[in-house]
Design an enzyme around this catalytic site. Structure first.
Site, PDB file in Angstrom:
ATOM      1  N   ASN A 354       0.805  -1.205  -0.225  1.00 12.72           N
ATOM      2  CA  ASN A 354      -0.278  -0.098  -0.064  1.00 12.72           C
ATOM      3  C   ASN A 354       0.643   1.475  -0.119  1.00 12.72           C
ATOM      4  O   ASN A 354       1.377   1.079   0.792  1.00 12.72           O
ATOM      5  CB  ASN A 354      -1.188  -0.588   1.189  1.00 12.72           C
ATOM      6  CG  ASN A 354      -1.335   2.185   1.360  1.00 12.72           C
ATOM      7  OD1 ASN A 354      -2.384   1.470   0.711  1.00 12.72           O
ATOM      8  ND2 ASN A 354      -1.022   2.139   2.423  1.00 12.72           N
ATOM      9  N   GLU A 355       0.700   2.003  -0.769  1.00 14.06           N
ATOM     10  CA  GLU A 355       1.696   3.152  -1.603  1.00 14.06           C
ATOM     11  C   GLU A 355       2.195   2.962  -0.564  1.00 14.06           C
ATOM     12  O   GLU A 355       3.828   3.692   0.225  1.00 14.06           O
ATOM     13  CB  GLU A 355       0.510   4.279  -0.559  1.00 14.06           C
ATOM     14  CG  GLU A 355      -0.985   4.759  -0.568  1.00 14.06           C
ATOM     15  CD  GLU A 355      -1.187   5.740   0.264  1.00 14.06           C
ATOM     16  OE1 GLU A 355      -0.879   6.723   1.241  1.00 14.06           O
ATOM     17  OE2 GLU A 355      -1.885   6.276   0.331  1.00 14.06           O
ATOM     18  N   ASN A 409      -4.842   5.073  -4.646  1.00 16.03           N
ATOM     19  CA  ASN A 409      -4.630   5.147  -3.787  1.00 16.03           C
ATOM     20  C   ASN A 409      -5.406   7.112  -4.009  1.00 16.03           C
ATOM     21  O   ASN A 409      -4.245   7.866  -3.676  1.00 16.03           O
ATOM     22  CB  ASN A 409      -4.423   5.263  -1.912  1.00 16.03           C
ATOM     23  CG  ASN A 409      -4.453   3.651  -1.743  1.00 16.03           C
ATOM     24  OD1 ASN A 409      -5.183   2.890  -2.384  1.00 16.03           O
ATOM     25  ND2 ASN A 409      -3.882   3.587  -1.062  1.00 16.03           N
ATOM     26  N   TYR A 415      -7.322  16.064  -0.133  1.00 19.94           N
ATOM     27  CA  TYR A 415      -5.878  16.205  -0.517  1.00 19.94           C
ATOM     28  C   TYR A 415      -5.658  17.810  -1.782  1.00 19.94           C
ATOM     29  O   TYR A 415      -3.633  17.483  -1.726  1.00 19.94           O
ATOM     30  CB  TYR A 415      -4.747  15.236   0.009  1.00 19.94           C
ATOM     31  CG  TYR A 415      -4.774  14.484   0.673  1.00 19.94           C
ATOM     32  CD1 TYR A 415      -4.918  15.367   2.070  1.00 19.94           C
ATOM     33  CD2 TYR A 415      -5.400  13.283   1.098  1.00 19.94           C
ATOM     34  CE1 TYR A 415      -4.827  14.860   3.755  1.00 19.94           C
ATOM     35  CE2 TYR A 415      -5.046  12.682   2.623  1.00 19.94           C
ATOM     36  CZ  TYR A 415      -5.479  13.354   3.227  1.00 19.94           C
ATOM     37  OH  TYR A 415      -5.156  13.099   4.791  1.00 19.94           O
ATOM     38  N   TRP A 488     -12.420   4.853   1.898  1.00 18.05           N
ATOM     39  CA  TRP A 488     -11.372   5.134   3.387  1.00 18.05           C
ATOM     40  C   TRP A 488     -12.028   5.645   4.179  1.00 18.05           C
ATOM     41  O   TRP A 488     -12.118   7.360   4.005  1.00 18.05           O
ATOM     42  CB  TRP A 488      -9.819   5.595   2.739  1.00 18.05           C
ATOM     43  CG  TRP A 488      -8.617   5.434   4.149  1.00 18.05           C
ATOM     44  CD1 TRP A 488      -8.769   6.116   4.634  1.00 18.05           C
ATOM     45  CD2 TRP A 488      -8.538   3.949   4.236  1.00 18.05           C
ATOM     46  NE1 TRP A 488      -8.273   5.809   5.856  1.00 18.05           N
ATOM     47  CE2 TRP A 488      -7.780   4.544   4.923  1.00 18.05           C
ATOM     48  CE3 TRP A 488      -8.640   2.633   4.012  1.00 18.05           C
ATOM     49  CZ2 TRP A 488      -6.640   3.253   5.865  1.00 18.05           C
ATOM     50  CZ3 TRP A 488      -7.600   2.251   4.325  1.00 18.05           C
ATOM     51  CH2 TRP A 488      -6.856   2.569   5.711  1.00 18.05           C
ATOM     52  N   LYS A 509     -11.892  10.089   9.198  1.00 18.05           N
ATOM     53  CA  LYS A 509     -12.441   9.368   7.292  1.00 18.05           C
ATOM     54  C   LYS A 509     -13.371   8.755   7.572  1.00 18.05           C
ATOM     55  O   LYS A 509     -13.931   8.303   6.091  1.00 18.05           O
ATOM     56  CB  LYS A 509     -11.525   9.215   6.632  1.00 18.05           C
ATOM     57  CG  LYS A 509     -10.396  10.379   6.366  1.00 18.05           C
ATOM     58  CD  LYS A 509     -10.039  10.400   4.857  1.00 18.05           C
ATOM     59  CE  LYS A 509      -8.483  11.075   5.258  1.00 18.05           C
ATOM     60  NZ  LYS A 509      -7.766  11.422   5.262  1.00 18.05           N
TER      61      LYS A 509
END
Length: 742
Positions: A354-355, A409, A415, A488, A509
């Site tokens: 992930n990321e 994502n 953001y 998310w 979130k």
């Protein structure tokens, strides 16, 4: 036969030489891991338990099983080290040797930072402790293997072939004996046997999650000495780049949420009723899929997903930062994840990471992902691999092409960027990479009990979160090719390093509050879209006092028509359109009772006209320097509340932006000590910058476009308090002189 005993009660817990008695599950970060400051205790604590001979189940061999210890542990029995385990979310076992009349089981648990155990950098709290069950298992010397990566000793592989199914059952045995396996009333002998089932009852998602059971007995001298069983489901699936997810030959778009497991004060130390409540809320929302992020979850929760028909994305905590010394740990955690969860029909993909390219990609990262991808396919030939990719990672990066399918994502509209960017981004990806299935693995924005009639990006209001998800739902509905979408997050969760939204230590979130007691308006937006049960919900129930003469009332419903009543009088009926959202303009006079009716459903809300805005609805964020009502916003002119992209769309806006940029740089450069220190560090390191980066993340075209979606105020407020209220208002006065584009 095997005997199992749970030993969760009465452990001596030792932290920094202080002792207390605790029951498991337990964490030492239930409070300090949720209050902000990124200062929660990360170190070594010890758990000890006395075991008399009578406490230990009968058996030729006895094992102790730990279902979850975060994150590294050393296990001692009567002073002898019997196990070392690195990885805080999977099951592991150790054999007890030389059992005495009185015994001491000791576990040294360590959640300290290091450079080889994942996770080390992530947006959630790494709770230390023995936070799942501890079980003693007594078995015959001949038994189904308890040393095979914490797995159950039985692996079931169903394969659907037309109107028949082949069900292969493999068992793993320590010692001798004959294995007899029973499936659907038939019994075969052997450690590797295959059954044929005619007209099988399929595991068919939320509509019919039918489960079979495979039971294996180990026979020695005509007597069963051990037994294991596994539930399984017969289903087929594929993921098509153009049609999305297909279950049992029919298109079945996966639409759901991601889940973090923690709760107030107890962190990850959950009881069964907590898992059950979570699954019931997810199902109430109408989701048919859940991404179990960012680690292996409780076996009980996977069981619940099997029973409810939720399609699962399961992953390891290979997240945010690639550790050069962490390759072996990713391998061991992936092996445990797959071996321990192989039988769950709910799981369709194994998540590699992930990321992970947050700080960029490199050859070692690529090599490690190829290794993990090959490992996953070797251990499980029936499922696909996937990855959750951060926005800034280019689709052209070699990392993106490794897994079988991929998801991104994205946080456009939170953001940076704006909510309208999602659809075009995915359409462009699909056009450029028509053979690669694409999904949306994270998207969302934060909301607390803040309210406004004019929601804007970054205000943390429930109204902006509702607007955000309305817009996302519209774009997802229009793109069935997305193989899976996961909000998310389903629940707010702790991230002790955070200081946002007016409550430190939390990520807000979630569609549901951290304590699971409040469903935010956005929860009902998804219920109205996804649930098969009737839904009717008036938004904004916590936003009572309003100043405007006419206010907007939003209603979510999956019914064909919604009628709105004001103080008992019907003012409008609206038919359902393409999307399950109904909007009404309502006069705000005195005190008003708002009633919505749809079919047999009724919902009610109240508002009240006031002359002055109630400042209790405004976020009181620590370190905040300016509130929205202090900013002058003359009609037809720009302000710091406008986005950089809008301001740059006019010639005079570009001039104003240059003036503001010059003033802002003067402020930033006034900190000479910091500037000199940074120069010194660069000089000592001898490193040169490779392109533009922000917070270590490479800046590409997508990130630049996202930046244009930020308001000037949000950019300034994110600069760690570098700008005072007076300076922001000065920048605002510059923009107030520039006319907006007509």
């Amino acid at each position: 036969m095997r005997n199992s005993v749970c030993i969760n009660k009465n452990w001596v817990f030792i932290k920094e030489n202080e002792k207390s008695i605790v029951d498991l599950p337990h964490t030492w970060n239930g409070i300090d891991g949720q209050d902000g400051g990124n200062d929660y205790y990360r170190g070594v604590c010890t758990y000890e338990k006395e075991l008399s001979e009578s406490d230990i189940p009968a058996g030729d061999d006895v094992y102790v099983q730990f279902d979850g210890v975060n994150s590294s542990s050393e296990v001692y029995f009567n002073g002898e080290k019997i196990a070392v385990h690195h990885g805080g979310y999977s099951t592991f076992r150790a054999k007890l040797e030389n059992i005495r009349s009185n015994n001491i089981l000791r576990v040294e648990v360590d959640n300290s930072p290091n450079d080889f155990v994942y996770p080390q950098q992530a947006d959630f709290t790494f709770y230390g402790g023995i936070y799942r069950d501890v079980i003693l298992i007594g078995v015959n010397r001949n038994h189904f293997d308890l040393d095979h990566f914490g797995a159950p000793g039985i692996a079931v592989t169903p394969t659907l072939k037309g109107k028949k199914a082949e069900v292969n059952v493999k068992t793993y045995v320590k010692g001798e004996g004959e294995v007899k396996v029973t499936v659907d009333g038939k019994t075969l002998s052997g450690c590797d046997v295959t059954f044929q089932i005619d007209d099988p009852h399929l595991w068919n998602g939320t509509s019919d999650p039918h489960l079979y059971t495979a039971k294996a007995e180990l026979i020695v001298n005509e007597k069963a000495v051990d037994e294991v069983s596994a539930r399984f489901g017969i289903r087929s699936f594929e993921i098509d780049p153009q049609k999305g997810f297909i279950l049992n030959g029919k298109e079945y778009p996966l639409r759901g949420v991601a889940r973090h497991q923690d709760r107030p004060y107890i962190g990850n130390a959950l009881l069964y009723e907590h898992h059950k409540e979570d699954i019931e809320l997810i199902c109430e929302m109408g989701a048919n899929t859940v991404r179990l992020a960012h680690y292996q979850h409780s076996q009980y929760f996977y069981d619940l997903c099997d029973e409810k028909g939720l399609v699962v994305w399961a992953e390891i905590p290979y997240i945010s930062k690639h550790l050069p010394n962490g390759s072996d740990n990713t391998k061991s955690q992936m092996t445990e994840l797959i071996c321990q969860n192989y039988n769950h029909p709910s799981i369709v993909v194994w998540g590699l990471s992930n990321e992970i390219t947050m700080a960029g990609s490199n050859s070692d990262l690529i090599k490690n992902h190829k290794m993990l991808n090959d490992l996953a396919h070797k251990l499980d030939k029936t499922r696909l691999t996937t990855a959750a990719v951060i926005t800034m990672c280019s689709p052209e990066d070699a990392y993106v092409s490794i897994s079988d399918v991929v998801s991104y994502n994205h946080y456009f509209g939170w953001y940076g960027g704006n909510v309208s960017m999602y659809g075009p981004w995915f359409d462009n990806f699909r056009k450029k990479y028509p053979e690669k299935a694409i999904g949306l693995s994270e998207y969302g924005c934060e909301a607390l009990n803040w309210h406004t009639s004019n929601p804007t990006q970054g205000d943390y209001t429930e109204e902006y979160q509702a607007y955000y998800h309305e817009e996302l739902i519209k774009q997802i509905i229009d793109r069935p090719y997305l193989w899976a979408t996961h909000v998310w997050n389903m629940f707010d969760f702790a991230a002790d390093a955070r200081a946002e939204g007016g409550e430190n230590g939390m990520n807000h979130k979630g569609l549901v509050s951290f304590d699971r007691k409040y469903k935010k308006d956005s929860f009902y937006a998804y219920a109205a879209w996804l649930s098969k049960k009737p839904v009717l919900h008036i938004c904004g129930k916590r936003y009572v006092e309003r100043t405007e003469d006419v206010t907007k009332i939003t209603v979510y419903s999956n019914q064909n028509e919604v009628e709105l009543f004001i103080n008992g009088e019907s003012i409008a009926k609206k038919a359902k359109g393409k999307y399950p959202f109904f909007y009404f303009d309502v006069k705000n006079e005195g005190e008003t009772v708002i009633t919505a009716k749809a079919g047999d459903l009724t919902d009610e809300s109240r508002i009240k006209k006031v002359d002055t805005f109630n400042e209790s609805y405004v976020m009181k964020e620590e370190g905040s320097v300016i509130n929205w009502f202090e900013i002058n916003t003359p009609p037809g002119y720009y302000s710091v509340n406008d986005t950089i992209g809008d301001i740059l769309s006019t010639f005079r806006g570009k001039i104003a932006a240059l003036i503001i940029a010059k003033k802002a740089l003067a402020v930033l450069n006034s900190d000479k000590d910091k500037k000199n220190k940074e120069k010194s560090v660069r000089k000592k390191s001898g490193k040169k910058s490779k392109g533009i980066s922000v917070m270590g993340m490479p800046v590409g075209k997508t990130m630049i476009e996202m930046g244009k979606g930020f308001t000037v105020k949000r950019i300034l407020s994110m600069a760690s308090g570098m700008f005072s209220k007076e300076q922001i208002l000065e920048f605002n006065s510059v923009l107030n002189k520039v006319k907006k584009r007509k």
